[in-house]
Design an enzyme around this catalytic site. Structure first.
Site, mmCIF file in Angstrom:
data_model
loop_
_atom_site.group_PDB
_atom_site.id
_atom_site.type_symbol
_atom_site.label_atom_id
_atom_site.label_comp_id
_atom_site.label_asym_id
_atom_site.label_seq_id
_atom_site.Cartn_x
_atom_site.Cartn_y
_atom_site.Cartn_z
ATOM 1 N N ASP A 169 -7.558 90.037 18.646
ATOM 2 C CA ASP A 169 -6.267 89.386 18.446
ATOM 3 C C ASP A 169 -5.180 90.423 18.195
ATOM 4 O O ASP A 169 -4.075 90.330 18.738
ATOM 5 C CB ASP A 169 -6.375 88.409 17.277
ATOM 6 C CG ASP A 169 -5.052 87.744 16.944
ATOM 7 O OD1 ASP A 169 -4.475 87.088 17.829
ATOM 8 O OD2 ASP A 169 -4.583 87.879 15.799
ATOM 9 N N GLU A 194 -10.429 86.890 23.021
ATOM 10 C CA GLU A 194 -10.030 87.887 22.024
ATOM 11 C C GLU A 194 -11.209 88.789 21.658
ATOM 12 O O GLU A 194 -11.038 90.010 21.473
ATOM 13 C CB GLU A 194 -9.472 87.191 20.790
ATOM 14 C CG GLU A 194 -8.141 86.504 21.056
ATOM 15 C CD GLU A 194 -7.603 85.746 19.867
ATOM 16 O OE1 GLU A 194 -6.400 85.443 19.864
ATOM 17 O OE2 GLU A 194 -8.379 85.447 18.923
#
Length: 236
Positions: free
Chosen positions: A52, A124
């Site tokens: 992320d 992610e």
């Protein structure tokens, strides 16, 4: 933790444009917590956390280079659109990532391979795995190949503060803003409204106007400016 066969890995690596030096990292990135026998450290959750941050920094750098005269507010708005969960799920679909995931039997039967939240998390995690395997530039390259067209797209800057605030909130993983009338003054033929824009975890913004809609827009703008998302130059 289940290991992917070499042909399976090669197919996904070709779609990513990255060949892993440490295949175990890719295996972990593809392992949902439901398949990790309750061992969170063996699932993709830690890699998701890392990926992320890699995604946010990479997209920010790519936007900075692609739009050399854009204001901070415009760059922030573009960033919030590109790093939200919907975009991550779209990347997963580009790579057909669902077919490579290792899921527990219950998660698989519940449609986990098509679940967009699961796909976004796995995206992610894969980016985090690429970062650990080969560094920031390699991860940024994967992101640029997947999102480059969207990053360079000439999208008109958002001019509606309520829309901008909602997209910013979504990009930050926060709930949808709510608007509450906190005061009404003036005669019926010429009322004045004060409205509070509220997002959990963010200081509220209060705006005023001759209609509820105008006051809501004003309140949203107060929050956007305080958070550094909207500047004077961004106003229509």
């Amino acid at each position: 933790m289940a290991r992917r066969s070499k042909p399976e890995r090669a197919e996904l690596e070709a779609r990513l444009g990255h060949t892993f030096r440490d295949p175990a990292l890719l295996d972990r990135a593809l392992t949902h917590v439901s398949a990790a026998a309750g061992e969170h450290a063996q699932s993709n959750q830690r890699l998701e956390f890392l990926g992320d941050r890699v995604l946010g920094l990479s997209v920010a750098e790519l936007l900075y280079a692609a739009f050399p005269i854009a204001t901070e507010g415009e760059l922030s708005r573009r960033l919030s659109v590109l790093v939200r969960r919907e975009s991550c799920a779209d990347m997963a679909e580009q790579w057909s990532l669902g077919g490579f995931l290792h899921l527990g039997s219950g998660e698989g039967k519940a449609g986990g391979r098509r679940n967009r939240a699961t796909l976004a998390d796995a995206t992610e995690a894969v980016l985090g795995a690429v970062f650990l395997d080969a560094g920031y530039e390699a991860a940024k390259g994967v992101i640029e190949r997947a999102l480059g067209e969207q990053i360079r797209a000439s999208v008109s800057p958002l001019r509606d503060p309520k829309t901008a605030l909602q997209e910013w909130a979504q990009g930050e993983g926060k709930p949808t803003p709510t608007y509450t009338v906190v005061e009404r003054t003036g005669p019926d033929h010429a009322p004045r409204f004060a409205v509070a824009a509220r997002i959990k975890g963010v200081e509220e913004g209060v705006g005023a106007g001759s209609s509820k809609r105008e006051a809501e827009q004003s309140a949203a703008l107060v929050v956007l400016r305080r958070e550094g998302v909207w500047t004077t130059d961004d106003a229509a």
